[in-house]
Design an enzyme around this catalytic site. Structure first.
Site, PDB file in Angstrom:
ATOM      1  N   CYS A  99     -11.097  84.486  41.726  1.00 54.36           N
ATOM      2  CA  CYS A  99     -11.747  85.729  42.112  1.00 54.36           C
ATOM      3  C   CYS A  99     -13.222  85.853  41.728  1.00 54.36           C
ATOM      4  O   CYS A  99     -13.655  85.361  40.698  1.00 54.36           O
ATOM      5  CB  CYS A  99     -11.040  86.963  41.573  1.00 54.36           C
ATOM      6  SG  CYS A  99      -9.285  86.960  41.966  1.00 54.36           S
TER       7      CYS A  99
ATOM      8  N   ASN B 129     -11.164  90.046  38.042  1.00 53.12           N
ATOM      9  CA  ASN B 129     -11.152  88.589  37.911  1.00 53.12           C
ATOM     10  C   ASN B 129     -10.582  88.246  36.544  1.00 53.12           C
ATOM     11  O   ASN B 129     -11.044  88.766  35.535  1.00 53.12           O
ATOM     12  CB  ASN B 129     -12.592  88.048  38.026  1.00 53.12           C
ATOM     13  CG  ASN B 129     -12.696  86.541  37.784  1.00 53.12           C
ATOM     14  OD1 ASN B 129     -13.710  86.052  37.328  1.00 53.12           O
ATOM     15  ND2 ASN B 129     -11.660  85.803  38.087  1.00 53.12           N
ATOM     16  N   GLY B 130      -9.592  87.374  36.523  1.00 51.38           N
ATOM     17  CA  GLY B 130      -9.014  86.967  35.257  1.00 51.38           C
ATOM     18  C   GLY B 130      -7.512  86.897  35.332  1.00 51.38           C
ATOM     19  O   GLY B 130      -6.939  86.701  36.412  1.00 51.38           O
TER      20      GLY B 130
END
Ligand code: SF4
Length: 491
Positions: free
Chosen positions: A23, A128-129
């Site tokens: 992402c 994101n992550g």
């Protein structure tokens, strides 16, 4: 709804690889400059961040407090078309997202931004992550009657913020309280009717930067390469553990962070980030060249030409060539136009696809002793095919140098890599890999050298995939593996 097995799609933009970032996020406020069209800027930024995710993308636009979201499975040019953007309001604020999912499916429902209506209003989130305690948090929510529509961490985070918002005075306070409950790698931009908020976990696993537009607006982006295309000037990185927000055109820090991350993913330099990005003050391009130069000192070998494996091995190959004095050559060419529609349903076709996606430049390698430099080896299947392609093109010797240490452990922080059993370096030693790949010699960058590749960053790194020792506890994350396995079996 589109739900299909993504393992059959080849990569786009980031080489064809065995490990994927999951992402890219972006957020923008105009700062009152009416000439800024946030829809266009998000599209430009997501183009620049396409390498971080190619499965789905989307945009949420905030027009006078009303948020409209549009997203779909596909690349930015396929989803954010002129026609699609034309249906959105012009807006004063927006967030965008590119996704590469880890669940093995390309699924519209998992596309982001995730936009919800909650008891106190609306919010939209781009993440994101990867959470390491997602199973536990999901169960807590489910026990309180929350129904999940996806298997994504973004949904868990969004509901956690919405729940905290019930008893918070503001969205940023809800984000702060949610961040205290959530564990793992978390980089996100959150948009409420009035605010744009950016947050990064305490270890700083994934990058996030702040830029300023010429007319006074602000942007948040996963990488600096997304600033250039929007005309924003780099201000600084979002600090690890920091929460920043923009309200009424003013940027402020809601929660202080630590000066430097202690767990930045070192793979951002090796492979994930775009070479023209600067992560924590370190040029990714120079980091890769340095890694190539460092690996040239390990197990030197006489050769006629140094070539790089496109794309992320190219800079390391340049660094290797410069440091070793062996000429650099372009020995492999990638077909950039296959896109995502190339389907490889069988192993045979998957193997043949490497030939279609990559070919040797015979005049560079015929009759030559070749050193091929790559950024990493994960499964080894691609490397094996590439070695054969080089030998078929007439290379008399093929030596491989890898600009990172052997990849031997699973990542729990937002990369879609494989189970440990599929990692070639977890199965066998360097000599075993050399034999399996059909190489004349093979050497990896040792870990202590790897830690020197980002001298300007001055931060601590996650090196878990090389060592098995992670910056945070991963015991809870293992529960997620079981959960994902269950989901996969149900599909
Ligand atoms: S385990 Fe490896 S890929 Fe994952 S965050 Fe850590 S360094 Fe990056």
């Amino acid at each position: 709804m589109n739900n299909r097995d993504c393992s059959q799609y080849c990569d786009y933009g980031a080489g064809f690889r065995e490990i994927h970032e999951e992402c890219g996020v972006f957020g923008i406020t105009t700062g009152g400059d009416a000439s800024v069209d946030v829809r266009e800027e998000v599209r430009y930024a997501l183009y620049a961040l396409q390498h971080r995710g190619q499965e789905s993308c989307g945009i949420s636009v905030n027009d006078e407090g009303v948020i409209t979201t549009m997203k779909d499975v596909g690349l930015v040019p396929d989803v954010l078309t002129n026609e699609a953007l034309g249906k959105l309001p012009r807006g004063q604020m927006a967030i965008g997202h590119n996704r590469y999912g880890s669940g093995g499916t390309v699924d519209f429902l998992n596309a982001q931004p995730l936009h919800i209506r909650h008891a106190k209003g609306t919010l939209s989130l781009a993440f994101n992550g990867q959470l390491t305690n997602s199973v536990q948090i999901r169960q807590e929510h489910q026990q309180q009657g929350i129904i999940f529509h996806t298997d994504s961490d973004a949904e868990i985070i969004t509901y956690t913020i919405a729940k905290e918002r019930l008893t918070s005075h503001s969205t940023e306070e809800a984000v702060r309280r949610a961040m205290e409950k959530l564990e793992g790698a978390i980089t996100m931009v959150v948009m409420s009717p009035r605010k744009l908020i950016a947050a990064r976990d305490k270890k700083g696993f994934r990058p996030l930067v702040i830029g300023q537009l010429p007319g006074g607006g602000y942007v948040f982006a996963s990488e600096t390469c997304a600033l250039e295309v929007t005309g924003a000037r780099f201000l600084r990185d979002v600090k690890a553990g920091e929460i920043v927000q923009v309200e009424d055109g003013v940027l402020s820090v809601y929660q202080e962070g630590t000066e430097k991350p202690s767990g930045l993913c070192i793979f951002e330099y090796v492979y994930f980030a775009r070479p023209d990005s600067v992560v924590e003050g370190q040029s990714v391009h120079h980091s890769r060249k340095l890694a190539g130069a460092l690996v040239s000192k390990i197990k030197p070998v006489e050769a006629d030409v140094v070539i790089g494996s496109p794309d992320s091995g190219l800079e390391a190959a340049m660094g290797y060539a410069e440091a070793s004095g062996i000429p650099y050559g372009v020995g492999l060419m990638k077909n950039r136009y296959i896109g995502r529609t190339f389907i490889q349903p069988t192993q045979r076709e998957r193997e043949d696809s490497v030939k279609i996606k990559l070919s040797a430049i015979e005049s560079t390698v015929r009759g030559k002793r070749v050193i091929m430099v790559d950024d990493s080896i994960v499964r080894g299947t691609t490397s094996k095919r590439v070695v054969k392609i080089l030998r078929d093109a007439g290379a008399t010797e093929v030596h491989m140098r890898v600009a990172s240490p052997p990849y031997i452990n699973k990542c729990y922080f937002g990369t879609d890599n494989t189970e440990k059993r599929n990692l070639i370096a977890a199965r066998t030693d360097v000599e075993g890999i050399r034999q399996e790949l059909g190489l004349d010699s093979l050497a990896f960058l040792p870990l202590e050298e790897m830690l020197k590749v980002a001298p300007d960053a001055g931060c601590g790194f996650c090196i878990g995939c090389f060592t098995g020792s992670y910056p945070v506890d991963i015991e809870k994350a293992k529960e997620k593996d079981k959960f994902n396995e269950k989901i996969k079996n149900k599909r």
